[in-house]
Design a protein around this motif. Structure first.
Motif, PDB file in Angstrom:
ATOM      1  N   PHE B 153       0.872  -1.178   0.000  1.00 37.22           N
ATOM      2  CA  PHE B 153       0.000   0.000   0.000  1.00 37.22           C
ATOM      3  C   PHE B 153       0.912   1.232   0.000  1.00 37.22           C
ATOM      4  O   PHE B 153       1.409   1.650   1.048  1.00 37.22           O
ATOM      5  N   ASP B 154       1.133   1.793  -1.192  1.00 35.49           N
ATOM      6  CA  ASP B 154       2.052   2.922  -1.320  1.00 35.49           C
ATOM      7  C   ASP B 154       1.393   4.214  -0.843  1.00 35.49           C
ATOM      8  O   ASP B 154       0.454   4.702  -1.466  1.00 35.49           O
ATOM      9  N   THR B 155       1.899   4.740   0.244  1.00 31.50           N
ATOM     10  CA  THR B 155       1.317   5.951   0.833  1.00 31.50           C
ATOM     11  C   THR B 155       1.968   7.193   0.234  1.00 31.50           C
ATOM     12  O   THR B 155       3.069   7.123  -0.313  1.00 31.50           O
ATOM     13  N   PRO B 156       1.266   8.336   0.306  1.00 32.63           N
ATOM     14  CA  PRO B 156       1.752   9.524  -0.414  1.00 32.63           C
ATOM     15  C   PRO B 156       3.000  10.152   0.209  1.00 32.63           C
ATOM     16  O   PRO B 156       3.207  10.084   1.417  1.00 32.63           O
ATOM     17  N   MET B 157       3.802  10.770  -0.643  1.00 32.12           N
ATOM     18  CA  MET B 157       4.959  11.544  -0.193  1.00 32.12           C
ATOM     19  C   MET B 157       4.530  12.956   0.202  1.00 32.12           C
ATOM     20  O   MET B 157       5.026  13.519   1.151  1.00 32.12           O
ATOM     21  N   PHE B 158       3.611  13.524  -0.602  1.00 31.52           N
ATOM     22  CA  PHE B 158       3.114  14.872  -0.296  1.00 31.52           C
ATOM     23  C   PHE B 158       2.010  14.768   0.746  1.00 31.52           C
ATOM     24  O   PHE B 158       1.012  14.069   0.542  1.00 31.52           O
ATOM     25  N   THR B 159       2.172  15.473   1.865  1.00 31.49           N
ATOM     26  CA  THR B 159       1.116  15.478   2.873  1.00 31.49           C
ATOM     27  C   THR B 159       0.771  16.926   3.186  1.00 31.49           C
ATOM     28  O   THR B 159       1.637  17.800   3.149  1.00 31.49           O
ATOM     29  N   PRO B 160      -0.506  17.164   3.466  1.00 29.98           N
ATOM     30  CA  PRO B 160      -0.932  18.545   3.629  1.00 29.98           C
ATOM     31  C   PRO B 160      -0.556  19.120   4.986  1.00 29.98           C
ATOM     32  O   PRO B 160      -0.522  20.324   5.166  1.00 29.98           O
ATOM     33  N   LEU B 181       6.887  16.851   3.064  1.00 25.12           N
ATOM     34  CA  LEU B 181       7.271  15.499   2.657  1.00 25.12           C
ATOM     35  C   LEU B 181       7.069  14.526   3.815  1.00 25.12           C
ATOM     36  O   LEU B 181       7.408  14.829   4.956  1.00 25.12           O
ATOM     37  N   TYR B 188      -1.838   6.816   6.895  1.00 22.03           N
ATOM     38  CA  TYR B 188      -2.478   6.358   5.662  1.00 22.03           C
ATOM     39  C   TYR B 188      -2.556   4.829   5.627  1.00 22.03           C
ATOM     40  O   TYR B 188      -3.535   4.258   5.153  1.00 22.03           O
ATOM     41  N   GLY B 203       8.563   2.775   1.247  1.00 18.70           N
ATOM     42  CA  GLY B 203       8.953   3.882   0.388  1.00 18.70           C
ATOM     43  C   GLY B 203       9.869   4.841   1.107  1.00 18.70           C
ATOM     44  O   GLY B 203      10.188   4.650   2.282  1.00 18.70           O
ATOM     45  N   PRO B 204      10.290   5.886   0.389  1.00 19.65           N
ATOM     46  CA  PRO B 204      11.166   6.873   1.010  1.00 19.65           C
ATOM     47  C   PRO B 204      10.406   7.702   2.044  1.00 19.65           C
ATOM     48  O   PRO B 204       9.208   7.943   1.891  1.00 19.65           O
TER      49      PRO B 204
END
Lengths: 438, 438
Positions: B153-160, B181, B188, B203-204
């Motif tokens: 489950f690839d979670t986002p790099m950009f977070t608000p 970042l 998530y 992920g990173p």
């Protein structure tokens, strides 16, 4: 009582087990309820009879609402008519967590609403299926390369310079300076190929494209193999082998998910090797002929020397069941690092793999310029600064070798194989120009 | 003549093959040269005899310098004395690309010099081995989870928003607004676990820590499983099972690399399950006792209620061959989302897995607060804004379930298993506060 997952029920027929999950939907009457319980691995129908469980538990079960969490303990029956082939005759039902006014109902919702509720929308049957297809594609890609002796080579997200202009780059405050988020791991991957022979990168990449179309995410995953001593034919063969491997794997392992998505599976089964290899000049000829026969069609006009638009890609693939590979694009609109064809020096030794069914460009690949002097000229011709490329030029100073690679856009591949309309369904939490939440 | 990789030579004994690679080193005399050729998959000795190849080719070979690229065609001989068990008796030698004054020689170089030349340093034997160990660890982790039914489950790099304060976050210009970042995919990932039961992110992640120590990279890879209906014991069991799986796999598949790294393999073989589980109070007792017996030792003093420093982690693990798992840390310095222990409400149901041999914290995990009201209280207690967590709170509004997970720092794990001194050798292109190049 043993806790099991729905996907493992076939190993427990006749046994008493516990399922822990969420209520997908229920139906029935005042004596018998059919609870569809999902636990992430699948959905199983649980039969709840008032006579078996007593009034109190039966009423509790009957009052359960969509997406409440629950445990069901009961006996596993094999039943060919049941979805998944099994059902559970409940002996106990336990409410774990309530769910009042769950916002996503079976009725149609607007896109913005669903995206605002992406954290819940993920639970819906189709979204669940898309991410399982995505998972299988990633797994297949990694198996393909790992089993061929490729090394996974994770390239950096922070890069000090803009490789191809700064327009589409995201800038990050990096302590007292700035960094840019990577658009591609390729240049670093080339250093990896010189050390390990065959590598692939697989990670997020970023593009600050001011586009609201369905085709663009600001954050997407890219997979880029790079191979020392490889030529254009070998590069295309690698792309074709990998694509067939992915397809066969998804067809073998994720047929239920494709069916849940109402994907026309025959279209995927029709993909056959070899994928047509088409010279740019031949493709241009096809497009020019088509445009002359359809003078009023939007997006169809084409001039030799141009890059393809979305409509052109559709026209080129409309008679092909398989992806096509267009080679020898004009160097003019291609990246500086692509090697030129000796016999046609205004062309690059590269290819785009365009998917059928309007899938668009799935893969772009090329042989890399391995001659130091020519690469220096290209950097100058593209008005790029030399200093940031000194390390990259070192790869041509010290034991340069012919090498090639390509880049696969993961979400585009998922979109094609899962048969979705939108890229944003092909990643758990999509990021777009106007969308960073949740 | 068939092109083969060095790692496949055992299948071609007695055959004539072509090897394409780079010259690692050569020695010999005026009649016979021994060329160590590396092709990324391994190193093979090629025997070049003047009598066989003639004066011209022999002199060409003799003049070849470190890291020039070359092809050798000849016969594969099995030879137990040869490194890798095979050698090639050359019939033809061809120079592909020159390498004049290759900057990295067998002599010692300073750290800064090697990092400036990371793109070339990668070719050195030990760096090559570290990245192959890294590759195997990643492969093992993915196999472990994939084969257990976990969904990637690839979670986002950009977070608000900044989940735990903005101090260590990198800020990105995101069109007309800002993004941060990701430091962790966990929140998530929890949404993923509610949809898929068992997920893992890989992920990173990014941390703008103003630290120049060996332990910190600004960009590093993290793997975070999250499981619905899991408790603390199950979480620790999962971490232990995974760690043993990784270790056994590296020991099985990457022994030559560990030997190239001069790793004390017996230390890895000594790791045994079960890993000791130690309550924080018991660990604190040990540390306080130690400090009283070593009153002048720097870093040793300890007060009950504090978090551990690096020295404390070393003291706690110094008599253990295996990683240890410290549980029930004071809630005070732990994240808001960790569930409290009912019997000891100032403690969290979490654990840190600390590696032996000064490996430090490899894993941090916890049960997550699944009660809506309690989670709201925690967010307030931590002075965090409520609005950005509304979606996260939804996971407790709609079918909340007990759930747990952990985070594994990939580079720290590579550092431990490969036995390196520095995190920066454990990733292809390390990024640190003062290091973003090449």
């Amino acid at each position: 009582m043993m806790r099991v997952y729905v996907e493992d029920l076939s190993r427990h027929v006749g046994e008493d087990v516990e399922i822990a999950g969420w209520l997908y939907i229920q139906r029935g009457n005042n004596k018998l309820r059919f609870l569809q319980v999902r636990d992430g691995s699948g959905i199983v129908q649980c039969i709840v009879a008032k006579n078996d469980l007593g009034e109190e538990v039966f009423e509790l079960a009957k009052a359960m609402t969509q997406e409440c969490s629950l445990k069901v303990r009961g006996t596993v029956n094999a039943d060919e008519r049941a979805p998944g082939g099994h059902e559970i005759v409940a002996k106990e039902v336990e409410l774990v967590g309530e769910s009042n006014d769950y916002p996503i109902s079976p009725k149609e919702h607007g896109d913005a609403f669903l995206l605002d509720n992406r954290h819940l929308w993920l639970r819906s049957k189709k979204q669940h299926a898309v991410l399982r297809v995505r998972h299988e594609i990633i797994w297949a890609i990694r198996d393909f390369f790992n089993n061929r002796g490729f090394l996974l080579f994770d390239t950096p997200m922070f890069t000090p310079n803009a490789v191809e202009g700064t327009t589409d780059l995201f800038e990050v405050s990096y302590f007292d300076t700035s960094a840019f988020l990577s658009q591609s791991g390729q240049l670093y991957g080339e250093a990896g190929a010189m050390a390990h022979g065959r590598i692939y990168t697989f990670g997020p990449t970023f593009r600050a494209e001011k586009s609201k179309t369905r085709r663009h995410l600001t954050e997407f995953w890219m997979m880029e193999p790079e191979v020392a001593y490889l030529d254009l034919d070998g590069d295309m063969q690698l792309a074709e082998d990998m694509t067939m491997y992915i397809l066969e794997r998804v067809l073998e392992k994720r047929r239920p998910e494709l069916e849940a998505l109402e994907r026309d599976i025959s279209k995927l089964e029709a993909v056959k090797r070899p994928f047509p290899r088409i010279h740019y000049d031949k493709a241009a000829e096809t497009l020019i002929k088509y445009a002359s026969e359809h003078p009023d069609e939007e997006g169809a006009p084409f001039t030799h020397g141009e890059d393809f638009g979305a409509r052109h890609e559709s026209i080129l693939t409309e008679n092909s069941d398989s992806p096509i590979m267009v080679t020898h694009f004009p160097a003019e609109f291609k990246a500086f690092y692509m090697k030129r064809d000796e016999n046609q020096p205004d062309r690059v030794l590269g290819f785009d793999m365009i998917g059928p069914e309007d899938a668009g460009e799935l893969i772009g690949g090329s042989v890399r310029e391995d001659d130091y002097d020519k690469l220096v000229s290209r950097i100058k011709e593209h008005d790029l600064p030399m200093e940031p490329f000194e390390w990259y030029l070192d790869l041509r100073r010290y034991g340069s070798v012919p090498h090639a690679g390509f880049g696969l856009g993961l979400e585009r591949t998922v979109k094609w194989i899962a048969g979705r309309d939108h890229l944003r369904e092909c990643i758990p939490f999509p990021r777009m120009m106007y969308r960073m939440k949740p």
